[in-house]
Design an enzyme around this catalytic site. Structure first.
Site, short mmCIF file in Angstrom:
data_model
loop_
_atom_site.label_atom_id
_atom_site.label_comp_id
_atom_site.label_asym_id
_atom_site.label_seq_id
_atom_site.Cartn_x
_atom_site.Cartn_y
_atom_site.Cartn_z
N ASP A 104 0.86 -1.18 0.00
CA ASP A 104 0.00 0.00 0.00
C ASP A 104 0.89 1.23 0.00
O ASP A 104 1.49 1.56 1.01
CB ASP A 104 -0.90 0.00 1.23
CG ASP A 104 -1.95 1.10 1.16
OD1 ASP A 104 -1.94 1.89 0.21
OD2 ASP A 104 -2.80 1.14 2.07
N TRP B 93 4.42 -3.48 8.34
CA TRP B 93 3.25 -4.33 8.39
C TRP B 93 3.58 -5.61 7.62
O TRP B 93 4.61 -5.65 6.94
CB TRP B 93 2.00 -3.63 7.86
CG TRP B 93 1.84 -3.49 6.38
CD1 TRP B 93 1.10 -4.30 5.55
CD2 TRP B 93 2.37 -2.46 5.54
NE1 TRP B 93 1.16 -3.84 4.25
CE2 TRP B 93 1.94 -2.71 4.21
CE3 TRP B 93 3.20 -1.36 5.78
CZ2 TRP B 93 2.30 -1.90 3.14
CZ3 TRP B 93 3.55 -0.55 4.70
CH2 TRP B 93 3.11 -0.82 3.41
N ASP C 250 8.52 0.38 4.81
CA ASP C 250 8.56 1.68 4.15
C ASP C 250 9.99 2.19 4.08
O ASP C 250 10.82 1.89 4.94
CB ASP C 250 7.73 2.71 4.95
CG ASP C 250 6.22 2.48 4.79
OD1 ASP C 250 5.83 1.74 3.88
OD2 ASP C 250 5.45 3.05 5.59
N ASP D 292 -2.17 1.47 6.11
CA ASP D 292 -2.39 2.91 5.91
C ASP D 292 -1.55 3.76 6.83
O ASP D 292 -1.35 4.94 6.60
CB ASP D 292 -3.86 3.25 6.10
CG ASP D 292 -4.74 2.49 5.13
OD1 ASP D 292 -4.46 2.57 3.93
OD2 ASP D 292 -5.66 1.79 5.57
#
Lengths: 173, 377, 173, 377
Positions: free
Chosen positions: A77, A102, A121, A150
């Site tokens: 995401d 995640w 990330d 998110d």
């Protein structure tokens, strides 16, 4: 299940020297937050998917890490680091891999195995802006923090500014 | 035709000229005021995805299709309106060097009538950073306390006293996140095991009681969305598979009031389920629920909604459904008379309006950046 | 010509209490920077224009202050405040009129007079993002600072962050 | 056909599977390095118009059409590359609270091989804020001093010693702006009366001499653009009406070397003239000039160019012209072998490339935001 959590935590922890962060993570686990990973069983029962709808036929781009279809990206995401000067599990120059992430489980289309994928990330730059993907296999709300994609997953990185997202194989389920 | 138009335009200029023989006076530059907020004004929170260290709120008159003003924020800020509509707040994160440097979190205060910046209240640099969601900040109905959900990734809630303009303290909420305001001095957090933690505050903002409920849903089987509809003490959670869990928070600990399905057997066969970013909205009185629905399989909980389904909360039955012009990702229903349903599609920089609950398409306002949430007076 | 400069400076100065700024402006004028305004003669010889190409026929929108065609906007450059919650010479709520500006001369289509227009930015918010106009009648490079519309004209405002642009009639030429 | 494709894809997977019986090893996450910059890499400065308090530089391999990395900046930052290509600099303005608060200006330093942030040098909070232009900052050819044009609106130049990592001092340039680097320790500023101020620095970055030339053009009649092409000690100014003023800065004071026209009588009849944002570029050796040309009347100096015209600087004659696929607003010619012309259209988020000087269209790279300037190694 606990084994997976432990392995994941260890795998990620090995690559970070930020002891204070690890201490905080310990607090988190102790706090009961790190139960998650439950839906992994359900995720594993599905093949990787590009759009949120699971596909039964092979996606044409599932070997192309610059598309949302790439097999490891079943729960990614954000902006793909592989479109931003990085790789599928590498940050672009000057961005910092987050020690936290995640997680998801994606089935490799060739060997049929279910891989546990850590979606880490790259942090420390404003968003790259290329190849926005929002795959949601196994994606959970905020109360299952570890499975929420998110959130800005830059905990433990020098800053919380999000640049792009990677998918790192942590092991086989 | 073109010629006739040109002549008409010319005639206007000649008329204007004859009526304005004297020269125009110098202009006097001022700043406009905003005035009292109207029910059909939308406060659209734009996270500016490509540079999210500057958030914006676009204040739009949806009836007139007109931008009324903007306020700015920091990195992935939240927006809150004081219950008396006199002040607006941005819950901000700043870095001293735009994209790096020292992090500071603060509640920035704006006068609602003039949009003038009034000052800030410093809070611990721990706020939960996410693509903006409802219920990661909240204000008590009396306007006294503002709550900010933290995630470091340890979980807690910062309490800000808006009256004394001070950060009051931090309440640890291990295993539970968010602030669902559910009563005068009360909030709830959602816990990883499917339970709710109810926290009661005293008049100084300190926790009076904290009670965790039994799990009311099974996160491993049918997770509920984390942006429920809240009406007073009642919270309506919609789930990935289309259940509604109605929770009563009037007491010290959350109780299940009812559980019912949004979908019939037939709907489920056709794979109808809720989805989107903010998939559920309640009418002001709480008699109606609006839910974004799409047809899709497992893990399609973020697929935008093709239709809005309307439910009667007492009868627990669908009373209407209507298609959206553009698939919706977040919805809201305005307060006051002549309610409208506001729908934000996914990454299309526009907000569409419909009559509520009939679903007659009213119009679209464009140019709102990458907005995921809309609120209003 | 000096009269116009003087009048303009006075008109702007009247509305600001920032004496330190005025002092700086004085320095600027003393430094020889404020000679400009010369091309005003040439500007005045033209009618107002919407695109940089001067029009001989009336622009259909020259009475509509939410379009680039509006007569007062012949040298405006930026987001129109009239599309941002403000007016043609008013800031949107919460934005601050800059005490400084670049200048132009636009002919009013009805009375035929040439008005001196002060293009004052509204400052203190990030750009509004609506109705971007770039009219260039009389627009000059950096060395004629007072006629350069690309600069952030927020000197003397609380911050140099640019929000939108207005056009204020200062007087008749 | 679709079926055949599917079968083919399946075959690949089967082959891959047979060759990969063992499971894939865990990945090892790293950060890529950038490596030595190549001639066809573009460093595209994006001011992010909707949130210009965060600037970006996109580093793009124009041959491969590939983003290699990004660096970030502050409010309307400028970008500079050290002459030895070891460091990059963003000349930044920051506000402590994203859109308000205390202003700080700084030179941020990046390692060119890794894009790692190495630190900053504080400078007076006075830098000229404008939609980015060349020659509002500059570095001496030996890489020692970085110059920053100030405008408050009083004009001056800040001098930064890149070796000692220190702000050295401020040089007042009343009536003159910008820093046109024109020699080892020399810069020029453009003055309101049409003259050039030449400033020579000593080894400590202090002004040795400052000499203002006679006006070499009449700003009231035919203004020159403020982003000229610079080759060593020579500066080529193009003017609104299509003149070239070739200025020699090898001495203490700027001298006119030549003045010639870009357009013939016939061209002028057809209203051809230069225009755009950065309308002129020189080849590395300075033998050729490239100018963005359009057809338009008075005050169309910012109309994007339909064509690029190529001029021989010794013969002072046009030697070629070619149309652009999309009208160009800013141009640059790459250094090194196989030079290419890079063209940025106005607000279209793309960069087009052409062979230079032939003008054969090579391709386009998209998704570069609101970029007005491109530079390179």
């Amino acid at each position: 299940m606990d084994n997976i959590v432990e392995r994941l935590t260890r795998a990620v922890a090995q690559r970070t020297s930020r002891r204070s962060f690890i201490a905080r993570l310990g607090k988190l686990v102790a706090g009961g937050m790190m139960i998650p990973l439950l839906p992994v069983d359900r995720v594993a029962a599905q093949s990787s998917s590009t759009s949120p709808v699971a596909r039964s036929t092979p996606a044409p781009n599932r070997d192309n890490d610059q598309t949302c279809d790439y097999w490891k990206y079943c729960a990614i995401d954000g902006y793909l680091c592989s479109c931003c000067g990085g790789g599928s599990h590498d940050c672009p120059p000057g961005a910092t891999p987050s020690p936290t992430s995640w997680v998801g489980t994606c089935r490799h289309p060739a060997d049929g195995k279910d891989y546990i994928v850590s979606y880490r990330d790259c942090c420390g730059k404003v968003p790259c802006g290329r190849c926005l993907c929002a795959n949601t296999v196994g994606e959970m709300p905020l109360y299952r923090t570890q499975l929420d994609s998110d959130l800005i997953w830059c905990f433990g990185a020098p800053t919380m500014v999000y640049h792009c997202s990677t998918a790192e194989i942590v092991g086989v389920k | 035709m073109v010629k006739r138009k040109a002549l008409f335009a010319l005639a206007i200029w000649v008329m204007a000229a004859s009526g304005a023989r004297a020269q125009l006076p110098p202009d006097q530059m001022t700043s406009y005021k905003l005035g009292a907020p109207q029910p059909h004004w939308a406060f659209i929170l734009d996270s500016v995805f490509l540079a999210p260290t500057v958030s914006k709120v676009d204040i739009v008159d949806l009836d007139a299709g007109k931008l009324l003003g903007q306020i700015d924020g920091g990195y992935l800020s939240n927006f809150e309106f004081s219950p008396d509509r006199r002040e607006m707040y941005m819950i901000d994160t700043f870095y001293s060097r735009a994209w790096h440097g020292t992090r500071s979190d603060a509640v920035s205060i704006f006068d609602a009538g003039t949009l003038a910046y009034k000052g800030e209240i410093s809070i611990p640099p721990k706020r939960l950073l996410i693509v903006p969601k409802n219920n990661t900040t909240g204000i008590t109905p009396d306007g006294r306390f503002l709550m900010v959900a933290n995630l470091t990734p340890a979980t807690s809630v910062s309490v800000v006293d808006l009256k004394s303009r001070k950060f009051v303290g931090e309440i640890e909420t291990p295993g539970c996140v968010q602030v669902l305001i559910a009563g005068k001095r009360k909030f709830a957090s959602m816990c990883a095991d499917g339970s709710l933690l109810t926290v009661q505050l005293d008049d100084s903002g300190k926790p009076l009681s904290r009670k965790q409920s039994k799990p009311f849903f099974d996160p491993g089987k049918d997770p509920v969305f984390d942006q429920p509809a809240i009406v007073g003490n009642t919270i309506y959670f919609d789930s990935y598979h289309g259940q509604i869990y109605e929770m009563d928070l009037s007491g010290d600990v959350a109780q299940t009031k009812s559980e019912w399905a949004l979908t019939s057997d037939e709907d489920r066969k056709a794979n109808w389920r809720p989805g989107g970013w903010l998939s559920i909205a309640a009418s002001e009185k709480g008699d109606l629920l609006y839910v974004l629905m799409h047809q899709g399989g497992e893990w399609t909980h973020k697929q935008p909604g093709k239709e809005v389904w309307v439910f009667d909360t007492s009868a627990k039955k669908r009373i209407g459904r209507f298609p959206l012009k553009t698939d919706g990702y977040s919805i809201r229903v305005s307060r006051g008379p002549n309610p409208i349903l506001e729908s934000l599609p996914l990454m299309q920089s526009q907000i569409e309006t419909y009559t509520a609950p009939e679903g007659k398409y009213l119009g679209v306002y464009k140019d709102i950046g990458t907005a995921f949430l809309v609120s209003g007076p």
